[in-house]
Scaffold this motif. Structure first.
Motif, short mmCIF file in Angstrom:
data_model
loop_
_atom_site.label_atom_id
_atom_site.label_comp_id
_atom_site.label_asym_id
_atom_site.label_seq_id
_atom_site.Cartn_x
_atom_site.Cartn_y
_atom_site.Cartn_z
N GLN A 184 36.22 12.50 73.61
CA GLN A 184 34.86 12.59 73.10
C GLN A 184 34.85 12.77 71.58
OE1 GLN A 184 32.98 15.82 75.34
NE2 GLN A 184 31.87 14.28 76.51
N ASP A 185 33.88 12.13 70.92
CA ASP A 185 33.66 12.44 69.51
C ASP A 185 32.63 13.56 69.43
OD1 ASP A 185 31.13 11.30 69.87
OD2 ASP A 185 31.64 9.42 68.84
N ASP A 186 32.25 13.93 68.21
CA ASP A 186 31.37 15.09 68.03
C ASP A 186 30.02 14.90 68.72
OD1 ASP A 186 33.35 16.29 66.58
OD2 ASP A 186 32.48 15.83 64.61
N ALA A 187 29.44 13.70 68.61
CA ALA A 187 28.13 13.47 69.22
C ALA A 187 28.22 13.57 70.74
CB ALA A 187 27.59 12.10 68.81
N GLN A 188 29.24 12.98 71.33
CA GLN A 188 29.40 13.06 72.78
C GLN A 188 29.62 14.49 73.24
OE1 GLN A 188 32.65 10.26 72.81
NE2 GLN A 188 31.43 8.70 73.85
N ALA A 189 30.40 15.23 72.47
CA ALA A 189 30.66 16.62 72.84
C ALA A 189 29.37 17.44 72.82
CB ALA A 189 31.70 17.23 71.90
N LEU A 190 28.52 17.19 71.82
CA LEU A 190 27.24 17.90 71.76
C LEU A 190 26.35 17.52 72.95
CD1 LEU A 190 26.44 17.71 67.94
CD2 LEU A 190 26.90 19.79 69.27
N CYS A 191 26.36 16.24 73.31
CA CYS A 191 25.55 15.81 74.44
C CYS A 191 26.05 16.43 75.74
CB CYS A 191 25.56 14.29 74.54
SG CYS A 191 24.66 13.46 73.19
N SER A 192 27.38 16.52 75.89
CA SER A 192 27.93 17.16 77.08
C SER A 192 27.58 18.64 77.11
CB SER A 192 29.45 16.98 77.10
OG SER A 192 29.79 15.62 77.27
N GLN A 193 27.69 19.28 75.96
CA GLN A 193 27.40 20.71 75.88
C GLN A 193 25.97 21.01 76.30
OE1 GLN A 193 28.14 22.36 71.98
NE2 GLN A 193 26.97 24.22 72.40
N HIS A 194 25.05 20.12 75.94
CA HIS A 194 23.63 20.36 76.22
C HIS A 194 23.12 19.50 77.38
CE1 HIS A 194 23.09 22.94 72.71
NE2 HIS A 194 23.83 22.09 72.04
N ARG A 195 24.04 18.94 78.16
CA ARG A 195 23.69 18.14 79.34
C ARG A 195 22.68 17.04 79.01
NH1 ARG A 195 25.53 20.33 84.10
NH2 ARG A 195 26.42 22.42 83.95
N PRO A 217 15.95 20.51 69.61
CA PRO A 217 15.53 19.70 68.45
C PRO A 217 16.50 19.73 67.28
CG PRO A 217 13.65 20.87 69.35
CD PRO A 217 14.85 21.38 70.09
N GLU A 218 17.05 20.89 66.95
CA GLU A 218 17.93 20.96 65.79
C GLU A 218 19.24 20.21 66.03
OE1 GLU A 218 18.57 24.74 68.25
OE2 GLU A 218 16.90 23.46 67.59
N VAL A 219 19.73 20.23 67.27
CA VAL A 219 20.95 19.50 67.60
C VAL A 219 20.66 17.99 67.67
CG1 VAL A 219 22.78 19.14 69.32
CG2 VAL A 219 21.94 21.45 68.82
N ALA A 220 19.50 17.63 68.22
CA ALA A 220 19.10 16.22 68.26
C ALA A 220 19.03 15.64 66.85
CB ALA A 220 17.77 16.07 68.97
N ALA A 221 18.46 16.41 65.94
CA ALA A 221 18.37 15.95 64.55
C ALA A 221 19.75 15.78 63.93
CB ALA A 221 17.54 16.94 63.73
N GLN A 222 20.66 16.66 64.28
CA GLN A 222 22.04 16.57 63.79
C GLN A 222 22.71 15.30 64.30
OE1 GLN A 222 24.43 20.01 64.79
NE2 GLN A 222 26.34 18.92 64.45
N ILE A 223 22.51 15.00 65.58
CA ILE A 223 23.08 13.79 66.16
C ILE A 223 22.49 12.55 65.50
CG2 ILE A 223 23.28 12.41 68.27
CD1 ILE A 223 23.35 15.06 69.83
N LEU A 224 21.18 12.52 65.34
CA LEU A 224 20.53 11.38 64.71
C LEU A 224 21.09 11.11 63.32
CD1 LEU A 224 16.76 11.85 65.65
CD2 LEU A 224 18.25 9.97 66.36
N GLU A 225 21.20 12.16 62.53
CA GLU A 225 21.69 12.00 61.16
C GLU A 225 23.12 11.48 61.14
OE1 GLU A 225 22.22 14.63 57.03
OE2 GLU A 225 21.59 15.59 58.90
N SER A 226 23.97 12.04 61.98
CA SER A 226 25.38 11.62 61.97
C SER A 226 25.53 10.19 62.47
CB SER A 226 26.22 12.57 62.83
OG SER A 226 25.89 12.45 64.21
#
Length: 209
Positions: A51-62, A67-76
């Motif tokens: 997994q890359d960082d975005a996938q790991a965040l998505c797995s962490q939050h199912r 919103p703050e994590v979604a914004a982080q994913i969008l930006e990256s």
């Protein structure tokens, strides 16, 4: 690994996932996947299974990031989008039509691995209805028949469509759509051909063929 052992492992995963032992469940999941794809090369494991960082965040939050994590994913993910060097966002719709129907090139594992050099495509019909003449189409994603007829093919629509195919998570965090350009699965030219397939008025997507 025997079928019985795999089933036992999946049952154990279910039990662990519902308990405080989520970390152990993650380790067991990785062990099962690694054994199932024992023939994968280190490069395939890194590119396809790690997994890359975005996938790991998505797995962490199912797949429901706050919103703050979604914004982080969008930006990256927006930062990963690369446009064609020649600036052309619409290519050859006939080449795009062919790419959309190719579902090979990425099979790894023991059952039916693809030989080296087999053509890769978008396998778009696995999830979308596109040209009405293709009856073997999925419905996981939205119907795209008439996509260009309904939306036009302005420069803005060309860019949106190109970027969405390149990396869907640049628009929808934790989207299930593959990140074709981000992962290098399709080249910028191939993505531009798919854009043409969706937007060109003569394409079978828009001409009703």
């Amino acid at each position: 690994m025997s079928v019985r052992r795999r089933l036992s492992g999946l049952v154990a995963l279910t039990m662990l996932a519902s308990s405080s032992m989520a970390g152990a469940a993650g380790s067991l999941t990785e062990a099962i996947v690694r054994e199932a794809f024992a023939t994968a090369t280190p490069e395939e494991w890194r590119d396809r299974l790690a997994q890359d960082d975005a996938q790991a965040l998505c797995s962490q939050h199912r797949n429901q990031p706050p919103p703050e994590v979604a914004a982080q994913i969008l930006e990256s993910q927006r930062a990963t989008v690369r446009l064609p060097e020649d600036g052309r966002l619409m290519g050859d719709w006939r080449a795009g039509e062919k790419l959309a129907g190719i579902g090979t090139g990425g099979h790894i594992g023991r059952i039916q691995p693809d030989p080296p050099g087999r053509a890769k495509g978008g396998n778009c019909y696995a999830c979308h209805v596109m040209a009405p003449g293709e009856v073997a189409a999925g419905n996981i994603g939205p119907t795209l028949t008439g996509y260009g007829r309904l939306r036009g093919n302005t420069p803005e629509m060309q860019r949106y469509t190109y970027e969405k195919i390149h990396n869907a998570q640049a628009f929808f965090p934790c989207s299930h759509m593959p990140r074709f350009g981000h992962n290098g699965w399709l080249s910028p030219k191939e993505i531009a051909d798919l854009v043409a397939f969706l937007l060109d008025p003569e394409s079978s997507v828009n001409a009703g063929r």
